[in-house]
Design a protein around this motif. Structure first.
Motif, PDB file in Angstrom:
ATOM      1  N   ARG A   1      -5.434   0.886  -1.544  1.00  0.00           N
ATOM      2  CA  ARG A   1      -4.514   2.001  -1.362  1.00  0.00           C
ATOM      3  C   ARG A   1      -3.403   2.032  -2.398  1.00  0.00           C
ATOM      4  NH1 ARG A   1      -7.476   5.164   0.496  1.00  0.00           N
ATOM      5  NH2 ARG A   1      -5.767   6.512   1.136  1.00  0.00           N
ATOM      6  N   ARG A   2      -3.758   1.743  -3.660  1.00  0.00           N
ATOM      7  CA  ARG A   2      -2.803   1.855  -4.766  1.00  0.00           C
ATOM      8  C   ARG A   2      -3.387   2.782  -5.828  1.00  0.00           C
ATOM      9  NH1 ARG A   2       1.996  -1.045  -5.027  1.00  0.00           N
ATOM     10  NH2 ARG A   2       2.241   0.428  -6.755  1.00  0.00           N
ATOM     11  N   MET A   3      -3.491   4.050  -5.457  1.00  0.00           N
ATOM     12  CA  MET A   3      -4.079   5.024  -6.368  1.00  0.00           C
ATOM     13  C   MET A   3      -3.087   5.505  -7.419  1.00  0.00           C
ATOM     14  SD  MET A   3      -6.618   7.125  -3.808  1.00  0.00           S
ATOM     15  CE  MET A   3      -7.628   7.760  -5.154  1.00  0.00           C
ATOM     16  N   ASP A   4      -1.854   4.997  -7.357  1.00  0.00           N
ATOM     17  CA  ASP A   4      -0.936   5.258  -8.469  1.00  0.00           C
ATOM     18  C   ASP A   4      -1.450   4.582  -9.732  1.00  0.00           C
ATOM     19  OD1 ASP A   4      -0.420   2.835  -7.089  1.00  0.00           O
ATOM     20  OD2 ASP A   4       1.577   2.688  -7.994  1.00  0.00           O
TER      21      ASP A   4
ATOM     22  N   PRO B   1      -9.776  10.711  -2.385  1.00  0.00           N
ATOM     23  CA  PRO B   1      -8.956   9.698  -1.704  1.00  0.00           C
ATOM     24  C   PRO B   1      -9.231   9.577  -0.216  1.00  0.00           C
ATOM     25  CG  PRO B   1      -7.618  11.083  -3.157  1.00  0.00           C
ATOM     26  CD  PRO B   1      -8.959  11.729  -3.059  1.00  0.00           C
TER      27      PRO B   1
ATOM     28  N   ASN C   1      -1.038   8.586  -2.384  1.00  0.00           N
ATOM     29  CA  ASN C   1      -2.277   8.300  -3.096  1.00  0.00           C
ATOM     30  C   ASN C   1      -2.949   9.580  -3.589  1.00  0.00           C
ATOM     31  OD1 ASN C   1      -2.567   5.424  -3.117  1.00  0.00           O
ATOM     32  ND2 ASN C   1      -2.897   5.487  -0.919  1.00  0.00           N
TER      33      ASN C   1
ATOM     34  N   GLN D   1       0.829  -1.197   0.000  1.00  0.00           N
ATOM     35  CA  GLN D   1       0.000   0.000   0.000  1.00  0.00           C
ATOM     36  C   GLN D   1       0.866   1.252   0.000  1.00  0.00           C
ATOM     37  OE1 GLN D   1      -2.760  -0.169   3.272  1.00  0.00           O
ATOM     38  NE2 GLN D   1      -3.885  -1.901   2.425  1.00  0.00           N
TER      39      GLN D   1
ATOM     40  N   GLN E   1      -8.389   1.780  -5.068  1.00  0.00           N
ATOM     41  CA  GLN E   1      -8.381   2.684  -3.923  1.00  0.00           C
ATOM     42  C   GLN E   1      -8.548   1.937  -2.609  1.00  0.00           C
ATOM     43  OE1 GLN E   1     -10.796   6.187  -4.216  1.00  0.00           O
ATOM     44  NE2 GLN E   1     -10.641   6.682  -2.051  1.00  0.00           N
TER      45      GLN E   1
ATOM     46  N   TRP F   1      -0.882  10.996  -6.610  1.00  0.00           N
ATOM     47  CA  TRP F   1      -1.105  10.262  -7.856  1.00  0.00           C
ATOM     48  C   TRP F   1      -2.506  10.501  -8.408  1.00  0.00           C
ATOM     49  CZ3 TRP F   1       1.839   8.333 -11.373  1.00  0.00           C
ATOM     50  CH2 TRP F   1       3.123   7.868 -11.071  1.00  0.00           C
ATOM     51  N   ASN F   2      -3.501  10.465  -7.514  1.00  0.00           N
ATOM     52  CA  ASN F   2      -4.874  10.679  -7.958  1.00  0.00           C
ATOM     53  C   ASN F   2      -5.052  12.078  -8.538  1.00  0.00           C
ATOM     54  OD1 ASN F   2      -7.796   9.755  -7.946  1.00  0.00           O
ATOM     55  ND2 ASN F   2      -7.969  11.615  -6.710  1.00  0.00           N
TER      56      ASN F   2
END
Length: 444
Positions: free
Chosen positions: A150-153, A278, A25, A19, A147, A28-29
């Motif tokens: 927790r990988r909003m990249d 996020p 996050n 994560q 999301q 990136w978002n």
């Protein structure tokens, strides 16, 4: 709040990606979403710069507005619901299956509405733009899984790919054909490529990407989120109604001019959504765990963040807005720079309406969200006739801003009540309870 059991449980790979932090996050978002927004905005510029007038720009704006109403219905507020599903009541396959169901139903409703309210030549444009947006709504379900993990990249990179590829496809095809509909088809193909080649493989790192929906679960989703869906449709119509009325009384060119000037200010509205999006899985955790201080602190920071985005954008557009619009759209747009500041006001009001509405959904206050958005919708109808007749294009902004602010006041009433009473007052009540029952319990 319980849901019908349909064999829940997620098939996951043996080793899940690590994560990212909240800040990473959000970064990136924001980067990905803003890139996508900028590319979508540039498409409206391409239409103006490469066409002989504002007719195609007005037609594209009309399609965006109409599809926006029913795209909201197709979304069925599953995005907010999915990422705040902190107890993991439903699987990705169930969310995906329900999204496909709502996409099909809302397409029929969208085309019926377009047939009744739009010129016949606009129908194919509306249909094609709906299909393009439908691909994005399918991708959003995969982004919900990203999301939660927790990988909003992955989300940010997907938005970047979508934005750049759709802009390039639209521009090349529009230059070659001067046909708006064919250019929209090119965007559709580009979006499908991102879905198949990027989003599905990355989401598969967390769980299987399948479509699985029982009748029982479909009815559960329909019943649970219906108040939020009606509220979202009402919210989407807040600016569609004055825009369509403007097109009727002043023509497609006036609508195209307004949409062109309004495009830069959308960064406020969308920037606010990228700021709080996020956090929509963090707010309910803090609230239901009884951390009221943490909840209020995060709420205050988010509100200040939205205000900060608004102020900065207002100052920048005040200083360079006229120059930027002339550079982008040519000298013919300069007489309409006066539209900018009212547009900024209206986009900021919309941002707060979205934020407080989504926040109430994460707290499972579906009917409170309904009350706030319906208040805004009911207010915009008389305000449209009053404001557009009095101020023409500026009337669209004034009508929308006034309606949104009234809706925000209603949402704030319910939010303050919820914070004061704490999570125990909610008791994870059945979201299908009537508005009358909810108001009586919250306002007692």
């Amino acid at each position: 709040m319980s849901a019908p059991s349909t064999g829940k449980g997620h098939s996951q790979p043996s080793k899940r990606p690590a994560q990212l932090s909240v800040k990473a996050n959000m970064l990136w978002n924001s980067l990905g979403s803003m890139t996508y927004l900028a590319c979508q905005w540039l498409i409206t510029i391409v239409v103006v710069r490469l066409s002989s007038g504002y007719e195609d720009a007005g037609l594209l704006s009309l399609a965006m507005s109409v599809v926006g109403i029913f795209g909201t219905f197709a979304n069925y507020k599953m995005g907010t619901y999915q990422i705040s599903d902190i107890s993991r009541e439903n699987t990705l396959g169930e969310y995906m299956g329900f999204r496909c169901l709502t996409l099909a139903g809302s397409f029929v409703a969208c085309m019926a509405y377009a047939w009744l309210t739009c010129a016949s030549y606009a129908l194919i444009t509306v249909a094609l733009f709906y299909c393009f947006k439908a691909v994005g709504l399918i991708i959003d379900i995969l982004h919900g899984e990203d999301q939660i993990n927790r990988r909003m990249d992955y989300i940010g990179k997907s938005f970047m790919l979508q934005g750049v590829s759709t802009l390039a496809a639209f521009t090349v095809v529009y230059v070659l054909t001067q046909d708006l509909n064919i250019a929209i088809v090119a965007m559709l193909v580009a979006a499908l490529g991102v879905l198949v080649l990027f989003d599905i493989p990355h989401c598969y790192r967390f769980t299987r990407v399948i479509v699985s929906l029982s009748a029982e679960k479909a009815l559960f989703f329909l019943r649970t989120s219906l108040p939020a869906v009606i509220a979202s449709v009402a919210a989407s119509a807040i600016f569609t109604i004055p825009k369509q009325y403007l097109a009727v009384v002043s023509g497609d060119a006036a609508l195209g001019i307004y949409a062109s000037v309004a495009a830069p200010a959308l960064v406020i509205q969308m920037g606010a959504q990228y700021l709080y999006g996020p956090l929509l899985d963090i707010f309910p955790r803090l609230f239901f765990e009884g951390d009221s201080k943490g909840f209020i602190k995060l709420l205050g920071k988010t509100v200040l963040g939205i205000i900060g985005v608004t102020v900065v954008c207002a100052l920048i557009l005040e200083l360079i807005g006229g120059w930027a619009l002339e550079l982008l759209f040519g000298g013919s747009i300069v007489p309409y720079v006066y539209l900018l500041q009212p547009i900024i006001l209206s986009t900021a009001a919309t941002a707060f309406l979205w934020f407080f509405g989504d926040l109430l959904i994460t707290l499972r206050h579906f009917w409170a969200n309904f009350a706030g958005n319906i208040t805004a919708f009911l207010a915009v109808v008389p305000l449209t006739f009053l404001c557009v007749n009095a101020w023409d294009m500026n009337g669209v902004s004034f009508a929308g801003a006034g309606a949104c602010l009234l809706g925000v006041l209603m949402l704030l009433f319910f939010l303050v009540r919820s914070i004061r009473r704490g999570p125990g007052a909610l008791e994870r009540r059945d979201p299908s309870s009537s508005l009358e029952e909810t108001v009586e319990k919250d306002a007692a």
